[in-house]
Design an enzyme around this catalytic site. Structure first.
Site, mmCIF file in Angstrom:
data_model
loop_
_atom_site.group_PDB
_atom_site.id
_atom_site.type_symbol
_atom_site.label_atom_id
_atom_site.label_comp_id
_atom_site.label_asym_id
_atom_site.label_seq_id
_atom_site.Cartn_x
_atom_site.Cartn_y
_atom_site.Cartn_z
ATOM 1 N N CYS A 98 29.132 23.307 13.876
ATOM 2 C CA CYS A 98 28.080 22.389 13.431
ATOM 3 C C CYS A 98 27.468 23.021 12.199
ATOM 4 C CB CYS A 98 27.006 22.178 14.498
ATOM 5 S SG CYS A 98 25.608 21.241 13.847
ATOM 6 N N CYS A 101 23.354 22.574 12.322
ATOM 7 C CA CYS A 101 22.501 23.279 13.299
ATOM 8 C C CYS A 101 23.363 23.859 14.407
ATOM 9 C CB CYS A 101 21.406 22.355 13.831
ATOM 10 S SG CYS A 101 21.954 20.684 14.250
ATOM 11 N N SER A 102 23.402 23.226 15.585
ATOM 12 C CA SER A 102 24.155 23.816 16.693
ATOM 13 C C SER A 102 24.698 22.756 17.641
ATOM 14 C CB SER A 102 23.274 24.796 17.465
ATOM 15 O OG SER A 102 22.128 24.111 17.948
HETATM 16 FE FE FE Z 1 23.822 20.588 15.242
#
Ligand code: FE
Length: 193
Positions: A98, A101-102
């Site tokens: 990603c 972000c995550s």
């Molecule tokens: Fe993300």
């Protein structure tokens, strides 16, 4: 239990009861979400991978619609972004990141590992995926194999269907699932025996 925990528990209980009183969420919804969170682990994704390795019809379903494939094994996907599955082959190796972000398919892989959220992983996965895999995971992708980096987002989550390792002929699903690690389903490692 210390005082801070007791305070946070009381605050949580108060917010929950207000949300329920106002009809914003139901107790059943909260309980379902807690059950999903408790059940979420890489073991769920590993079950899917193992089934895909032994069952061609399931493999086809998984590649077409990861959400449906997960649900067919009893994994709760309601309220989750759609799940896509990327198949590794003799010609193609997929790596999931990603970049923003995550974003991570938590229902089937659990919480993302700490490094998945790091700025260095996210940057290097895009800039130099082969170098990253070789230096951090000792995963050497042969030059003849193309590396594809796929971005997981808030709208779509990805997991990798790795290549079934040689030497596993005749293994049942449970034994196969036992060799599938979290990293194999992100594409930083490949399963082996
Ligand atoms: Fe993300």
């Amino acid at each position: 239990m210390n005082i801070l925990e007791a305070d946070s528990d009381r605050l949580l209980a108060a917010v929950r009861s207000l949300l329920e009183k106002k009809g914003i969420v139901s107790t059943a919804e909260v309980q379902e979400r807690m059950a999903v969170t408790d059940a979420a682990s890489p073991g769920q994704g590993a079950r899917m991978v193992a089934k895909a390795w032994v069952d061609p019809a399931y493999r086809a379903l998984m590649l077409e619609d990861g959400t449906k494939a997960a649900e067919s094994l009893g994994i709760m996907m309601r309220g989750m972004p759609p799940l896509g599955v990327l198949e590794n082959t003799a010609e193609l190796h997929n790596l999931v990141v990603c970049t923003l972000c995550s974003c991570y398919p938590r229902a089937v892989l659990g919480y993302p590992p700490f490094w998945y959220k790091s700025a260095s992983f996210r940057a290097r996965a895009v800039r130099d995926p082969r170098g990253l895999l070789a230096s951090e995971w000792k995963t050497i992708v042969p030059d003849a194999v193309k590396v594809r980096v796929v971005d997981s987002t808030a709208d779509y989550r990805w997991m990798v269907l790795p290549v079934r390792p040689v030497g596993t002929d005749g293994w049942d699903e449970a034994r196969l699932a036992g060799i599938v690690r979290e990293g194999d389903m992100i594409g930083v490692t490949v399963p082996g025996v």
